[in-house]
Design a protein around this motif. Structure first.
Motif, short mmCIF file in Angstrom:
data_model
loop_
_atom_site.label_atom_id
_atom_site.label_comp_id
_atom_site.label_asym_id
_atom_site.label_seq_id
_atom_site.Cartn_x
_atom_site.Cartn_y
_atom_site.Cartn_z
N ARG A 125 26.24 38.50 38.08
CA ARG A 125 26.73 38.37 39.32
C ARG A 125 26.18 37.13 40.20
O ARG A 125 25.14 37.19 40.16
N ALA A 145 33.20 47.79 35.05
CA ALA A 145 34.79 47.80 35.70
C ALA A 145 34.49 47.95 37.29
O ALA A 145 35.16 46.82 38.02
N ASP A 146 33.90 48.89 37.63
CA ASP A 146 33.68 48.74 39.09
C ASP A 146 32.85 47.76 39.80
O ASP A 146 33.21 47.56 40.95
N ALA A 149 35.10 44.50 40.22
CA ALA A 149 36.55 44.98 40.44
C ALA A 149 37.02 43.90 41.57
O ALA A 149 35.98 43.74 42.56
N GLY A 150 38.16 43.16 41.23
CA GLY A 150 38.49 42.02 42.33
C GLY A 150 38.08 40.74 42.23
O GLY A 150 38.28 39.82 43.00
N GLU A 163 41.94 43.16 31.72
CA GLU A 163 42.04 44.66 32.30
C GLU A 163 40.79 44.76 33.05
O GLU A 163 41.00 45.62 34.16
N THR A 164 39.72 44.48 32.78
CA THR A 164 38.44 44.40 33.66
C THR A 164 38.20 43.07 34.56
O THR A 164 38.00 43.40 35.75
N PHE A 165 38.34 41.91 34.02
CA PHE A 165 38.38 40.77 34.92
C PHE A 165 39.84 40.41 35.02
O PHE A 165 40.40 39.44 34.46
N THR A 166 40.34 40.60 36.51
CA THR A 166 41.63 40.49 36.77
C THR A 166 41.81 39.08 37.26
O THR A 166 43.18 38.69 37.48
N ASP A 167 40.73 38.32 37.43
CA ASP A 167 41.10 36.93 38.20
C ASP A 167 40.11 35.95 37.35
O ASP A 167 39.07 35.44 38.07
#
Length: 218
Positions: A125, A145-146, A149-150, A163-167
């Motif tokens: 991160r 995932a948490d 998220a986002g 499904e985990t990395f939505t962006d």
């Protein structure tokens, strides 16, 4: 300053030359099974494109991973060999940091994730393209995932698991041009770079079988 940068920690075989101010020439080919075959010709091509000889290089920059054992060691061994032959320093840069630097995301937080195979990702991160907030890790996407998220996510690992990395965003693979630019910036600022040692994070796929039968001559 003339830096020769290379990375084989991802499916990309990538090489670049940097004079301390800008990238002079670069090459990237994506082929996860031909790192050893493609790397040296790419070095020759980049030197030829820049109109320079290898003995003009004053430093080597190499991506230290994380990455799969087989591919990663090709780049590291080549970098070490060049450093010894030329008598120049070899600087390590985390491959994830190179992707973060190249992302174009001006401020974070965001995530970099590359494909670790075995349905896992190497990830970290970031607060911004130059500031990593966490140590590089290897995990199953569902398990983090948490934590992600986002968040915008850069790299092939993000693309593989939407499904985990939505962006998910480009680039998928690191470029040696980004590694070289980041290293040049850090060196100019007097920062110490990593040692050119592999960041594997887990055992290699190939291992000695347990309880194998020892055969001795009669």
């Amino acid at each position: 300053m003339l830096l020769l940068a290379l990375d084989t920690a991802t499916p990309a075989v990538t090489v670049a030359l940097h004079d301390g101010a800008s990238v002079l020439a670069a090459s990237s080919q994506v082929d996860a099974r031909r790192h050893g075959e493609l790397l040296l010709p790419a070095v020759d091509r980049v030197l030829a494109d820049a109109g320079l000889r290898l003995d003009a290089v004053t430093g080597i920059v190499v991506g230290v991973g994380p990455g799969p054992y087989t591919g990663l060691r090709v780049g590291l061994m080549t970098a070490d060999t060049f450093g010894l032959a030329l008598g120049v320093p070899v600087h390590g840069v985390c491959t994830l940091d190179g992707l973060a630097y190249e992302s174009g995301i001006e401020s974070g937080p965001f995530v970099v994730a590359t494909d670790a195979r075995r349905k896992e990702v190497y990830w970290a991160r970031y607060a911004d393209p130059r500031t990593r907030l966490t140590e590089a890790a290897v995990d199953r996407p569902a398990d983090i995932a948490d934590a992600v998220a986002g968040l915008p996510a850069v790299g092939a690992g993000a693309v593989l698991y939407p499904e985990t990395f939505t962006d998910a965003r480009a680039p998928e693979h690191v470029s040696a041009a980004a590694l070289a630019s980041l290293a040049a910036e850090k060196l100019a600022a007097g920062e110490e770079l990593l040692a050119p040692r592999p960041l594997y994070l887990r055992r290699p796929d190939a291992q000695v079988p347990k309880n194998y039968k020892v055969v001795t001559p009669k």
